[in-house]
Enzyme design. Structure first.
Site, PDB file in Angstrom:
ATOM      1  N   ALA A 199       0.834  -1.207   0.000  1.00 14.61           N
ATOM      2  CA  ALA A 199       0.000   0.000   0.000  1.00 14.61           C
ATOM      3  C   ALA A 199       0.864   1.250   0.000  1.00 14.61           C
ATOM      4  O   ALA A 199       0.530   2.262   0.596  1.00 14.61           O
ATOM      5  CB  ALA A 199      -0.918  -0.007   1.220  1.00 14.61           C
TER       6      ALA A 199
ATOM      7  N   ASN B 213      -7.136   2.349  -9.861  1.00 14.57           N
ATOM      8  CA  ASN B 213      -6.100   3.348 -10.107  1.00 14.57           C
ATOM      9  C   ASN B 213      -6.673   4.722 -10.377  1.00 14.57           C
ATOM     10  O   ASN B 213      -5.954   5.700 -10.408  1.00 14.57           O
ATOM     11  CB  ASN B 213      -5.241   2.938 -11.308  1.00 14.57           C
ATOM     12  CG  ASN B 213      -4.546   1.611 -11.065  1.00 14.57           C
ATOM     13  OD1 ASN B 213      -3.750   1.489 -10.146  1.00 14.57           O
ATOM     14  ND2 ASN B 213      -4.889   0.611 -11.847  1.00 14.57           N
TER      15      ASN B 213
ATOM     16  N   TYR C 155     -35.105  22.301  24.579  1.00 18.34           N
ATOM     17  CA  TYR C 155     -33.822  22.985  24.741  1.00 18.34           C
ATOM     18  C   TYR C 155     -34.062  24.414  25.172  1.00 18.34           C
ATOM     19  O   TYR C 155     -34.797  25.159  24.516  1.00 18.34           O
ATOM     20  CB  TYR C 155     -33.103  22.945  23.380  1.00 18.34           C
ATOM     21  CG  TYR C 155     -31.686  23.447  23.385  1.00 18.34           C
ATOM     22  CD1 TYR C 155     -30.763  22.996  24.321  1.00 18.34           C
ATOM     23  CD2 TYR C 155     -31.256  24.369  22.430  1.00 18.34           C
ATOM     24  CE1 TYR C 155     -29.457  23.445  24.306  1.00 18.34           C
ATOM     25  CE2 TYR C 155     -29.951  24.817  22.397  1.00 18.34           C
ATOM     26  CZ  TYR C 155     -29.052  24.357  23.349  1.00 18.34           C
ATOM     27  OH  TYR C 155     -27.752  24.806  23.324  1.00 18.34           O
TER      28      TYR C 155
ATOM     29  N   SER D 118     -53.436  19.456  18.154  1.00 21.07           N
ATOM     30  CA  SER D 118     -52.534  19.998  17.132  1.00 21.07           C
ATOM     31  C   SER D 118     -51.886  21.302  17.591  1.00 21.07           C
ATOM     32  O   SER D 118     -52.447  22.035  18.401  1.00 21.07           O
ATOM     33  CB  SER D 118     -53.319  20.271  15.847  1.00 21.07           C
ATOM     34  OG  SER D 118     -53.813  19.058  15.352  1.00 21.07           O
TER      35      SER D 118
ATOM     36  N   ARG E  79      -3.296   8.886 -10.315  1.00 21.56           N
ATOM     37  CA  ARG E  79      -4.469   9.076 -11.187  1.00 21.56           C
ATOM     38  C   ARG E  79      -5.761   9.303 -10.416  1.00 21.56           C
ATOM     39  O   ARG E  79      -6.782   9.652 -11.002  1.00 21.56           O
ATOM     40  CB  ARG E  79      -4.611   7.875 -12.129  1.00 21.56           C
ATOM     41  CG  ARG E  79      -3.572   7.903 -13.250  1.00 21.56           C
ATOM     42  CD  ARG E  79      -3.407   6.548 -13.902  1.00 21.56           C
ATOM     43  NE  ARG E  79      -4.643   6.050 -14.471  1.00 21.56           N
ATOM     44  CZ  ARG E  79      -4.883   4.780 -14.772  1.00 21.56           C
ATOM     45  NH1 ARG E  79      -3.954   3.864 -14.527  1.00 21.56           N
ATOM     46  NH2 ARG E  79      -6.024   4.424 -15.310  1.00 21.56           N
TER      47      ARG E  79
END
Ligand code: UD1
Ligand code: CA
Length: 456
Positions: free
Chosen positions: A8, A227, A387, A405, A14
């Site tokens: 490696a 590659n 929060y 709702s 490329r």
């Protein structure tokens, strides 16, 4: 002792990248990680990665695997020179000491093919070879009159007759460790490329009377190297098609195997249906009969049997029970735990919250840091105000509550069992069980009121 050396060190020019080539991914995992996992699957006693270009980055990327060995090759003088850098780290205990050489940019070689290579090796050398209609660029497998392998000749060094050979070296080979060390020490670089060729050890093995056998990869994609980005994309698709094939074989319906992407591990029960354009990341488990609609992204989730995930839903680190209905356009964030038969509809976001059996949040809601009991109905537009700008607080909604709702629950706050919140409520104190709680300005109608008229 089984040693595996992974080459490696190459730059991968490329790829046009500042990242070392072997860290580029196939199916969400670096190419080198694929190769290392393959080496582990083969129960290697010792894995040595030869690094060069971007060595620090490559080593850093695998810091969590302290048993991996690294050898540095600087400069890069050929594949033989690369393996030579690892020689001191190769282990021997006198019992079947073998070294396999793999390439970091040939990521998908399968364990069965490596096992076939080991079986072919015996006491000699084994090379993984294949037949290509266009062998240009590859090392050719040269055989004698008896058909025995006698050498590998690189394309650039090959005669016209040798170039006509279609059996090529994939680059992957296995050799007895002690002999390999002596051969590597004898390599020279007088060849067309001025490199130290690993492939020259084949001729040396033959000269010493060792058998050189071949094995073949189980599938063509296994020995494809990367590659360039184009080759990476090609290999990615080939591999995804293979992963799709395995799912189909296991009884999963894929609307289109060519539009299916797994970047991790996907396990499916029987009769799962997966529509087009879905991405599965990390560890995903789908129970029997699960339906996944088009264009969903699922990362690290477990989905119970019979659950339907409608199109365009995004689920991340969530757990969903059986026979639930999620989406379309639902978002489950980390810590979402939805029990059996829950419904979560369009534009509902759930984070770090538990939704009990048979509870529903069907439209346009944010449920964060909440514990919601069973049979709760969350109305459209409900928001848990979890929060305060500094800390997160929890909202608790007990069984059988009904949240009207457009309600805001300002946490920390609790809604008692069976309580009802009137639409539009901003809940800042706990709501008692079984009662209607509503915070809402009284409705007025102004008699005699007139719309303003435009001045002339
Ligand atoms: C090599 C083989 C050739 C085979 C082909 C298959 C040799 C001499 N030739 O050729 O027979 O058909 O692979 O693809 O072995 N690397 C290093 N250090 C180096 C040189 C290479 O780590 O000094 C690594 C590269 O990063 C790559 C691998 O080794 O992962 C193969 O190198 P590459 O240059 O592609 O080998 P080829 O010349 O194509
Ligand atoms: Ca190559």
């Amino acid at each position: 002792m089984l040693n595996i050396v992974i080459l490696a060190a190459g730059q991968g020019k490329r790829m046009q990248s500042n990242r070392p080539k072997v860290l580029h991914t196939i199916a969400g995992r670096s190419m080198l990680a694929h190769v290392i996992n393959g080496a582990r699957a083969l129960a290697a006693d010792n894995i040595v990665v030869v690094v060069g270009h971007g060595a620090e980055y490559v080593q850093q990327a695998f810091a969590a695997q302290p048993d991996l060995q690294f050898a540095t090759q600087q400069p890069q003088l050929g594949t033989g020179h690369a393996v030579l850098q690892a020689v001191q780290q190769l282990k021997e205990d006198g019992r079947d000491d073998v070294t396999i050489v793999l390439y970091g940019d040939v990521p998908l070689v399968q364990t069965a093919s490596l096992q076939a290579l080991l079986d072919a090796q015996g006491q000699g050398v084994a090379v993984l070879t294949e037949y290509l209609s266009d062998p240009t660029g590859y090392g050719r497998i040269v055989r004698d009159a008896q058909g025995k392998v006698c050498a590998i000749v690189e394309h650039k060094d090959a005669s016209p007759e040798q170039r006509a050979i279609t059996e090529v070296n994939t680059g992957i080979l296995a050799a007895p460790t002690a002999q390999l060390k002596t051969w590597l020490a004898k390599l020279t670089n007088n060849n067309a490329q001025g490199e130290y060729y690993l492939t020259d050890v084949i001729g040396m093995a033959v000269a010493e009377g060792l058998a050189v056998n071949v094995a073949h990869p189980g599938a063509a994609y296994e020995t494809l190297g990367v590659n360039s980005r184009a080759q990476q994309a090609q290999l990615e698709r080939l591999w995804q098609l293979e992963l799709a094939r395995r799912q189909l074989e296991a009884g999963v319906t894929l609307a289109d195997p060519a539009r299916f992407d797994v970047r991790g591990n996907l396990t499916c029960g029987q009769d799962v249906f997966i529509d087009i354009g879905c991405v599965f990341e990390g560890t995903v488990e789908l129970g029997a009969g699960v339906y996944v609609g088009a264009h969903c992204v699922l990362r690290d989730v477990t989905i119970g049997a019979g659950t339907r995930i409608e199109p365009f839903s995004h689920l991340d680190q969530a757990v969903v029970g059986v026979d639930a209905k999620i989406g379309p356009y639902a978002r489950l964030r980390p810590g979402a735990a939805l029990a059996d038969r829950t419904h979560v509809g369009n534009f509902v976001e759930i984070k770090n919250a538990r939704l009990g059996v048979d509870s529903k949040a069907n439209h346009l809601a944010y449920i964060g840091d909440a514990d919601i009991g069973e049979r709760v109905n969350i109305g459209a537009g409900t928001i848990t105000c979890n929060y305060d700008g500094v800390n997160k607080h929890r909202t608790v909604i007990e069984d059988d509550a009904f949240i009207g709702s457009d309600t805001q629950l300002v946490a920390p706050v609790r809604v008692g069992r069976g309580a009802t919140l009137g639409a539009g409520t901003t809940l800042t104190h706990d709501a008692p069980p079984e009662k209607l709680t509503v915070s809402r300005a009284k409705q007025l109608t102004i008699e005699g009121w007139k719309r303003p008229v435009k001045k002339v």
